[in-house]
Design a protein around this motif. Structure first.
Motif, PDB file in Angstrom:
ATOM      1  N   LEU A 156       0.848  -1.179   0.000  1.00 32.25           N
ATOM      2  CA  LEU A 156       0.000   0.000   0.000  1.00 32.25           C
ATOM      3  C   LEU A 156       0.888   1.235   0.000  1.00 32.25           C
ATOM      4  CD1 LEU A 156      -2.430  -1.184   2.800  1.00 32.25           C
ATOM      5  CD2 LEU A 156      -3.086  -0.765   0.413  1.00 32.25           C
ATOM      6  N   TYR A 157       0.366   2.281  -0.628  1.00 33.86           N
ATOM      7  CA  TYR A 157       1.090   3.552  -0.622  1.00 33.86           C
ATOM      8  C   TYR A 157       0.069   4.674  -0.517  1.00 33.86           C
ATOM      9  CZ  TYR A 157       3.273   7.645  -2.928  1.00 33.86           C
ATOM     10  OH  TYR A 157       3.685   8.912  -3.256  1.00 33.86           O
ATOM     11  N   THR A 158       0.280   5.557   0.458  1.00 35.70           N
ATOM     12  CA  THR A 158      -0.530   6.767   0.488  1.00 35.70           C
ATOM     13  C   THR A 158       0.319   7.898   1.073  1.00 35.70           C
ATOM     14  OG1 THR A 158      -2.720   7.675   0.954  1.00 35.70           O
ATOM     15  CG2 THR A 158      -1.716   6.416   2.722  1.00 35.70           C
TER      16      THR A 158
ATOM     17  N   ASP B 275       8.353  18.672   1.057  1.00 43.41           N
ATOM     18  CA  ASP B 275       8.907  19.369  -0.117  1.00 43.41           C
ATOM     19  C   ASP B 275       7.804  19.976  -0.981  1.00 43.41           C
ATOM     20  OD1 ASP B 275       7.955  16.850  -0.784  1.00 43.41           O
ATOM     21  OD2 ASP B 275       9.593  16.364  -2.153  1.00 43.41           O
ATOM     22  N   GLU B 276       6.757  19.177  -1.233  1.00 44.42           N
ATOM     23  CA  GLU B 276       5.651  19.646  -2.073  1.00 44.42           C
ATOM     24  C   GLU B 276       5.001  20.896  -1.480  1.00 44.42           C
ATOM     25  OE1 GLU B 276       2.184  17.114  -1.992  1.00 44.42           O
ATOM     26  OE2 GLU B 276       1.324  18.024  -3.792  1.00 44.42           O
ATOM     27  N   LYS B 277       4.657  20.815  -0.208  1.00 44.25           N
ATOM     28  CA  LYS B 277       3.940  21.931   0.404  1.00 44.25           C
ATOM     29  C   LYS B 277       4.814  23.177   0.466  1.00 44.25           C
ATOM     30  CE  LYS B 277       0.604  19.786   0.110  1.00 44.25           C
ATOM     31  NZ  LYS B 277      -0.679  20.020  -0.540  1.00 44.25           N
ATOM     32  N   PHE B 278       6.112  22.958   0.577  1.00 43.40           N
ATOM     33  CA  PHE B 278       7.031  24.110   0.557  1.00 43.40           C
ATOM     34  C   PHE B 278       7.061  24.762  -0.823  1.00 43.40           C
ATOM     35  CE2 PHE B 278      11.464  25.587  -0.238  1.00 43.40           C
ATOM     36  CZ  PHE B 278      11.359  26.765   0.476  1.00 43.40           C
TER      37      PHE B 278
ATOM     38  N   ILE C  10       8.925  12.970  -7.622  1.00 50.95           N
ATOM     39  CA  ILE C  10       9.135  12.571  -6.219  1.00 50.95           C
ATOM     40  C   ILE C  10       7.910  11.824  -5.694  1.00 50.95           C
ATOM     41  CG2 ILE C  10       9.599  13.391  -3.878  1.00 50.95           C
ATOM     42  CD1 ILE C  10      11.890  14.268  -5.409  1.00 50.95           C
ATOM     43  N   GLN C  11       6.729  12.297  -6.090  1.00 49.96           N
ATOM     44  CA  GLN C  11       5.521  11.601  -5.617  1.00 49.96           C
ATOM     45  C   GLN C  11       5.378  10.237  -6.290  1.00 49.96           C
ATOM     46  OE1 GLN C  11       2.125  13.860  -4.473  1.00 49.96           O
ATOM     47  NE2 GLN C  11       0.661  12.241  -4.959  1.00 49.96           N
ATOM     48  N   ALA C  12       5.976  10.074  -7.470  1.00 47.27           N
ATOM     49  CA  ALA C  12       5.917   8.770  -8.145  1.00 47.27           C
ATOM     50  C   ALA C  12       6.832   7.748  -7.470  1.00 47.27           C
ATOM     51  CB  ALA C  12       6.329   8.940  -9.614  1.00 47.27           C
TER      52      ALA C  12
ATOM     53  N   ASP D  88      -8.317  13.713  -6.490  1.00 50.26           N
ATOM     54  CA  ASP D  88      -7.513  14.828  -7.039  1.00 50.26           C
ATOM     55  C   ASP D  88      -6.057  14.424  -7.284  1.00 50.26           C
ATOM     56  OD1 ASP D  88      -7.081  14.617  -4.270  1.00 50.26           O
ATOM     57  OD2 ASP D  88      -6.343  16.666  -4.176  1.00 50.26           O
ATOM     58  N   GLN D  89      -5.604  13.335  -6.668  1.00 52.02           N
ATOM     59  CA  GLN D  89      -4.218  12.893  -6.849  1.00 52.02           C
ATOM     60  C   GLN D  89      -4.035  12.077  -8.124  1.00 52.02           C
ATOM     61  OE1 GLN D  89      -1.637  13.760  -4.458  1.00 52.02           O
ATOM     62  NE2 GLN D  89      -3.356  15.127  -4.015  1.00 52.02           N
ATOM     63  N   ASP D  90      -5.111  11.788  -8.808  1.00 51.90           N
ATOM     64  CA  ASP D  90      -5.026  10.899  -9.973  1.00 51.90           C
ATOM     65  C   ASP D  90      -4.020  11.339 -11.049  1.00 51.90           C
ATOM     66  OD1 ASP D  90      -6.142   8.423 -11.254  1.00 51.90           O
ATOM     67  OD2 ASP D  90      -6.513   9.906 -12.835  1.00 51.90           O
TER      68      ASP D  90
HETATM   69  N1  TRP Z   1       0.166  15.202  -2.705  1.00 52.39           N
HETATM   70  C1  TRP Z   1      -0.495  14.716  -1.517  1.00 52.39           C
HETATM   71  C2  TRP Z   1      -1.109  15.886  -0.744  1.00 52.39           C
HETATM   72  O1  TRP Z   1      -0.911  17.018  -1.032  1.00 52.39           O
HETATM   73  C3  TRP Z   1       0.427  13.924  -0.634  1.00 52.39           C
HETATM   74  C4  TRP Z   1       0.757  12.566  -1.195  1.00 52.39           C
HETATM   75  C5  TRP Z   1       1.995  12.105  -1.575  1.00 52.39           C
HETATM   76  C6  TRP Z   1      -0.153  11.505  -1.406  1.00 52.39           C
HETATM   77  N2  TRP Z   1       1.915  10.822  -2.001  1.00 52.39           N
HETATM   78  C7  TRP Z   1       0.616  10.411  -1.919  1.00 52.39           C
HETATM   79  C8  TRP Z   1      -1.531  11.350  -1.196  1.00 52.39           C
HETATM   80  C9  TRP Z   1       0.016   9.200  -2.215  1.00 52.39           C
HETATM   81  C10 TRP Z   1      -2.106  10.149  -1.514  1.00 52.39           C
HETATM   82  C11 TRP Z   1      -1.347   9.080  -2.024  1.00 52.39           C
HETATM   83  O2  TRP Z   1      -1.812  15.672   0.196  1.00 52.39           O
END
Ligand code: TRP
Length: 376
Positions: free
Chosen positions: A79-81, A118-121, A201-203, A226-228
């Motif tokens: 699982l990944y989230t 990193d993303e939020k920054f 990075i998210q990949a 929305d993450q799709d």
């Molecule tokens: N981008 C997501 C956010 O802003 C965070 C995130 C990174 C994420 N990897 C994910 C969310 C994988 C769901 C699944 O909240």
């Protein structure tokens, strides 16, 4: 602006606006609806259909059927989230994570959890890096408090753990053109470079399991729809890199307490944070937007509308597990027999009971934070 323009739906990883039409998202994003049949297939392993499945909080997927086919042939999945630590965690955030925990328990599988400081920054001009990093560690306490298994939960803090992600991110980034990224994410000339590279990075966590263990298994990502876009571009290149395409199960957005279920970071009263004291919770719920009428007399006569009521949504997704009781509440609301004050009082009690427990577990999580940090 006309009403139509005001209500125009925009759903990107960084902006959700207007009234969300989930059917349309399935079509536009090209995902699959989560049918009764596939829900039942999942429920078989999950000791029955969990509330979040039954109430269709999860409504769409990609390749969940493939994940289950492979599982039945003896190929496990991970699982990944993740979470973008942009502020404190609110109750709505917990709901898909609670479901992720059910999945972890049912399939006894590893979870990679990415904390995207990193993303939020990079996406927000006003945010500084030290604060964002600190928030990531604070948000992790909420995740741990939900009871994930330490031996099977690997939290990745992007800035701190970039060495584990960077080589994979490079392999990904090299195979995605700027033109694809621009059309997928709507990047502009003014978009900064950090933001443009970030999707790589998210990949990376989609593929990290092979690097850490040598096992090549698919991953399943429970995430809001929305993450799709991230997974779309990742799926396109996965096989070229020798991996399975990442699969997804998508949830709806959880409503805030504002008008139309809006939740706004600039209006903290529209969300209940996990660290809120009970008196504040009471005040927030008391001010929440409902489907009620202007006066008690009117409401007793004409009834109210639970469809648009934020309080009813909270019962649906988290605080009324009993289907019969939920449908009775709906009926009584429509008939004007239960008034908004009644529902608000009952919800306040349940939320505060839940939060008292959660806050205790969150405190305890401070002692074990390191156990959940990705093991190298
Ligand atoms: N981008 C997501 C956010 O802003 C965070 C995130 C990174 C994420 N990897 C994910 C969310 C994988 C769901 C699944 O909240």
């Amino acid at each position: 602006m006309t009403d139509n323009e005001k209500n125009e739906m925009i759903v990107t990883p960084w902006e959700v606006k207007g009234k969300v039409n989930y059917e349309r998202l399935i079509k536009e994003f090209g995902t699959q609806p989560l049918t009764e049949q596939i829900r039942q297939r999942l429920a078989k392993y999950m000791n029955g259909e969990h509330l979040q499945l039954r109430r269709q909080l999860f409504f769409s997927h990609r390749d969940l059927d493939t994940i289950l086919d492979l599982y039945e042939k003896g190929i496990k999945f991970v699982l990944y989230t993740g979470r973008g630590p942009s502020g404190p965690v609110h109750i709505g955030h917990l709901v898909p994570w609670i479901f992720t925990k059910h999945l972890q328990d049912a399939f006894n599988t590893r979870l990679y959890f990415q904390m995207t400081d990193d993303e939020k920054f990079v996406i927000d001009d006003d945010r500084n890096l030290p604060d964002t990093i600190r928030l990531g560690h604070e948000n992790a306490l909420d995740i741990i408090a939900l009871g994930f298994k330490p031996e099977n939960t690997y939290i990745i803090y992007d800035v701190q753990d970039i060495d584990l992600l960077y080589d994979i991110a490079l392999e990904v980034a090299k195979r995605i053109t700027y033109s694809t990224a621009r059309s997928t994410f709507g990047f502009q000339d003014s978009t900064n470079l950090g933001w443009i590279f970030y999707p790589a990075i998210q990949a990376a966590p989609c593929f990290i399991h092979k690097k850490l263990t040598g096992e090549n298994v698919p991953c399943l990502i429970p995430a809001a729809i929305d993450q799709d876009p991230f997974w779309r571009i990742t799926r396109d290149i996965a096989q070229k890199l020798g991996y399975y395409k990442p699969a997804q199960i998508h949830n709806r957005f959880l409503p805030g307490l504002g008008v139309g279920g809006k939740m706004n970071a600039h209006e903290p009263e529209t969300a209940i944070f996990t660290t809120d004291p009970s008196e504040l919770v009471k005040q927030k719920i008391w001010k929440a937007f409902t489907g009620g009428k202007g006066t008690v007399a009117e409401q007793k006569k004409e009834g109210a509308d639970p469809e648009i009521c934020t309080i009813f949504q909270y019962f649906t997704y988290l605080f009324e597990p009993d289907d019969k009781k939920l449908s009775d509440r709906n009926t009584r609301c429509r008939a004007g027999q239960t008034l908004c004050g009644d529902c608000k009082r009952e919800l306040t009690e349940r939320v505060n009971k839940f939060l008292a427990e959660h806050q205790k577990k969150r405190e305890k999580a401070k002692d074990v934070l390191e156990k959940f940090h990705i093991k190298r």
